[in-house]
Design an enzyme around this catalytic site. Structure first.
Site, PDB file in Angstrom:
ATOM      1  N   CYS A 118      -5.415  -2.602  -6.899  1.00 59.91           N
ATOM      2  CA  CYS A 118      -5.227  -3.934  -6.326  1.00 59.91           C
ATOM      3  C   CYS A 118      -4.853  -4.948  -7.399  1.00 59.91           C
ATOM      4  O   CYS A 118      -4.292  -6.001  -7.081  1.00 59.91           O
ATOM      5  CB  CYS A 118      -6.456  -4.380  -5.542  1.00 59.91           C
ATOM      6  SG  CYS A 118      -7.990  -4.305  -6.467  1.00 59.91           S
ATOM      7  N   HIS A 119      -5.111  -4.630  -8.664  1.00 57.45           N
ATOM      8  CA  HIS A 119      -4.725  -5.538  -9.749  1.00 57.45           C
ATOM      9  C   HIS A 119      -3.208  -5.658  -9.877  1.00 57.45           C
ATOM     10  O   HIS A 119      -2.713  -6.579 -10.502  1.00 57.45           O
ATOM     11  CB  HIS A 119      -5.347  -5.081 -11.081  1.00 57.45           C
ATOM     12  CG  HIS A 119      -4.935  -3.725 -11.518  1.00 57.45           C
ATOM     13  ND1 HIS A 119      -5.555  -2.577 -11.043  1.00 57.45           N
ATOM     14  CD2 HIS A 119      -3.958  -3.311 -12.364  1.00 57.45           C
ATOM     15  CE1 HIS A 119      -4.986  -1.526 -11.598  1.00 57.45           C
ATOM     16  NE2 HIS A 119      -4.017  -1.933 -12.398  1.00 57.45           N
ATOM     17  N   GLU A 146      -1.273  -1.769 -18.737  1.00 65.75           N
ATOM     18  CA  GLU A 146      -0.189  -1.026 -18.103  1.00 65.75           C
ATOM     19  C   GLU A 146       1.205  -1.476 -18.567  1.00 65.75           C
ATOM     20  O   GLU A 146       2.212  -0.973 -18.083  1.00 65.75           O
ATOM     21  CB  GLU A 146      -0.291  -1.161 -16.581  1.00 65.75           C
ATOM     22  CG  GLU A 146      -1.526  -0.488 -16.028  1.00 65.75           C
ATOM     23  CD  GLU A 146      -1.561  -0.506 -14.513  1.00 65.75           C
ATOM     24  OE1 GLU A 146      -0.558  -0.858 -13.860  1.00 65.75           O
ATOM     25  OE2 GLU A 146      -2.625  -0.144 -13.963  1.00 65.75           O
TER      26      GLU A 146
END
Length: 153
Positions: A118-119, A146
């Site tokens: 969800c991030h 990421e």
């Protein structure tokens, strides 16, 4: 009698715990969980360590996703967002045929954050919220991990 709460993995965001059924992970929590050590806990801990080391881009630990048809479709859509990429609440709303507000509420109710990413969902004009203990700071940390930090400028 339920297992005593304990940390499964000490992440850079703080301790993480988990709850599971025989079918998979039910919940990842900020702080202690009740998942007892065993093959599923070992696998989740190993995958979390690899993710935070930057060597895992997609979790494969079994998940037990429950809820309404919308909730299941939403959580599946989140897992389809590639590592290092983001979508907006509006993007997911259009895909799932609901309001952006419904997507924001569903993100806040995600039972397995990080593993179900969800991030990776942002607001049209900002970052949106996040359930981590430090809120938006944790979301930014995960996006930086990421390589999506360029999206934050």
């Amino acid at each position: 009698m339920p297992a005593a709460p304990h940390s499964l993995y000490d992440s850079p965001l703080g301790p993480l715990g988990a709850d599971a059924s025989d079918d998979g992970i039910i919940r990842l929590c900020w702080g202690p969980g009740t998942l007892t050590y065993g093959p599923l806990a070992d696998r989740l801990g190993t995958e979390l360590a690899a993710y935070f080391a930057g060597t895992l881009t997609r979790f494969t630990v079994p998940l037990c996703i429950t809820g309404t048809p919308f909730q299941r479709a939403f959580l599946t859509a989140l897992t389809d967002i590639p590592y290092g990429e983001t979508r907006t609440y509006g993007d997911l709303a259009a895909t799932l045929g609901v309001s952006a507000q419904a997507i924001g509420q569903a993100c806040g109710a995600n039972p397995i954050p990080i593993v179900i990413p969800c991030h990776r969902v942002l607001g049209a004009q900002g970052l949106g919220g996040f359930s981590g203990p430090r809120g938006i700071e944790d979301k930014v940390a995960l996006l930086r991990l990421e390589g999506a930090a360029g999206l934050l400028i």
